[in-house]
Write an enzyme that holds these catalytic residues in place. Structure first.
Site, short mmCIF file in Angstrom:
data_model
loop_
_atom_site.label_atom_id
_atom_site.label_comp_id
_atom_site.label_asym_id
_atom_site.label_seq_id
_atom_site.Cartn_x
_atom_site.Cartn_y
_atom_site.Cartn_z
N ASN A 114 -28.03 54.09 10.80
CA ASN A 114 -27.58 52.70 10.75
C ASN A 114 -26.16 52.59 11.27
O ASN A 114 -25.35 53.51 11.13
CB ASN A 114 -27.61 52.21 9.29
CG ASN A 114 -27.15 50.76 9.15
OD1 ASN A 114 -27.58 49.89 9.90
ND2 ASN A 114 -26.26 50.50 8.21
N HIS A 116 -22.70 50.41 10.96
CA HIS A 116 -22.03 49.50 10.02
C HIS A 116 -20.65 49.14 10.58
O HIS A 116 -19.92 50.02 11.03
CB HIS A 116 -21.90 50.19 8.65
CG HIS A 116 -21.30 49.29 7.62
ND1 HIS A 116 -22.05 48.33 6.94
CD2 HIS A 116 -20.04 49.18 7.16
CE1 HIS A 116 -21.26 47.68 6.11
NE2 HIS A 116 -20.03 48.17 6.22
N HIS A 183 -16.98 45.69 18.16
CA HIS A 183 -18.24 45.70 18.90
C HIS A 183 -18.20 46.68 20.08
O HIS A 183 -19.16 47.39 20.34
CB HIS A 183 -18.52 44.29 19.43
CG HIS A 183 -19.83 43.76 18.98
ND1 HIS A 183 -19.97 42.61 18.26
CD2 HIS A 183 -21.09 44.24 19.16
CE1 HIS A 183 -21.24 42.41 18.00
NE2 HIS A 183 -21.94 43.37 18.52
C1 GRF Z 1 -22.88 44.69 14.69
O1 GRF Z 1 -21.61 44.27 14.39
C2 GRF Z 1 -23.34 45.68 13.64
O2 GRF Z 1 -22.36 46.53 13.18
C3 GRF Z 1 -23.78 44.76 12.58
O3 GRF Z 1 -24.45 43.73 13.27
C4 GRF Z 1 -23.86 43.58 14.56
C5 GRF Z 1 -24.95 43.65 15.58
O4 GRF Z 1 -24.56 43.29 16.85
N1 GRF Z 1 -24.56 45.44 11.57
P1 GRF Z 1 -25.64 43.26 18.04
O5 GRF Z 1 -26.83 42.44 17.54
O6 GRF Z 1 -26.02 44.65 18.35
O7 GRF Z 1 -24.95 42.58 19.18
#
Ligand code: GRF
Length: 204
Positions: A114, A116, A183
């Site tokens: 996962n 996070h 991100h």
């Molecule tokens: C990311 O910030 C991840 O850490 C969180 O949800 C977001 C997903 O972004 N759990 P994406 O859908 O991959 O653009």
């Protein structure tokens, strides 16, 4: 070493930019022989499903059972069914919001990872997802945050940490600006952790 590629089932709940990072890495041969065999969404109509479609990856929408509350046993059982059908060797939660439970966690123990959006073990647990994490980081006056890729166990954000990438918290940051900075690191971290897992799985 096994010559067979490791098949990956990726679970998503939103935009899917992390799924895209995995798709792009696979195209460039950067996933250590891993191949994304399927995508499961727990929400209808999300952009991650479009990304799967553009890439020609089979995609499934499996909705949570709202009456089940926090631990989604029934949804997890359906995901286990798909994972078995696709013969998945690795399950990647790439921005997946439902909490897994039950047999899936036993059958795929040590093979579910996962992502996070904080430096675990900080800012973890129930309710600590998406913007809530970044708000909490800013409210706590942290000078750095980041992302973590960890193994999924029966708890929430409690599994063994595989890797973390840090970013500074800058003066004037909003939850949005901090999320954007994190991100970029998530995309690198997830591909790196997935590659590491696949490398190991092909040698065991
Ligand atoms: C990311 O910030 C991840 O850490 C969180 O949800 C977001 C997903 O972004 N759990 P994406 O859908 O991959 O653009």
């Amino acid at each position: 070493m096994s010559e067979k590629p490791v098949k990956i089932l990726t679970l998503v709940s939103g935009n899917g930019s992390n799924l895209q990072a995995l798709i792009d890495a696979e195209k460039k041969g950067g996933l250590e022989g891993g191949t994304i065999a399927g995508v499961v969404s727990d929400s209808p109509g999300i952009y991650a499903l479009e990304r799967a479609r553009f890439a020609g990856i089979p995609a499934y929408t499996e909705l949570p059972v709202l009456s089940e509350g926090k631990f989604q046993r029934n949804l997890s059982d359906r995901i286990l069914g798909i994972a078995r059908r696709e013969n998945a060797g690795l399950i990647i939660l790439a921005g997946f919001l439902s909490i897994l439970a039950g047999e899936l966690l036993e059958v795929y123990e040590g093979k579910i990872i996962n992502l996070h959006p904080s430096l675990l073990p900080k800012f973890a647990g129930e309710g600590m997802k998406g913007e809530a994490v970044h708000r909490a980081v800013l409210a706590a006056g942290e000078t750095e945050s980041g992302c973590t890729v960890h193994l999924v166990d029966k708890g929430i954000d409690t599994g063994a940490i595989l890797l973390r990438r840090a970013v500074p918290v800058l003066p004037g940051d909003t939850p949005h600006s901090l999320a954007d900075r994190i991100h970029q690191e998530e995309h690198i971290a997830l591909v790196e952790a997935a590659s590491m897992m696949i490398y190991r799985l092909r040698r065991t």
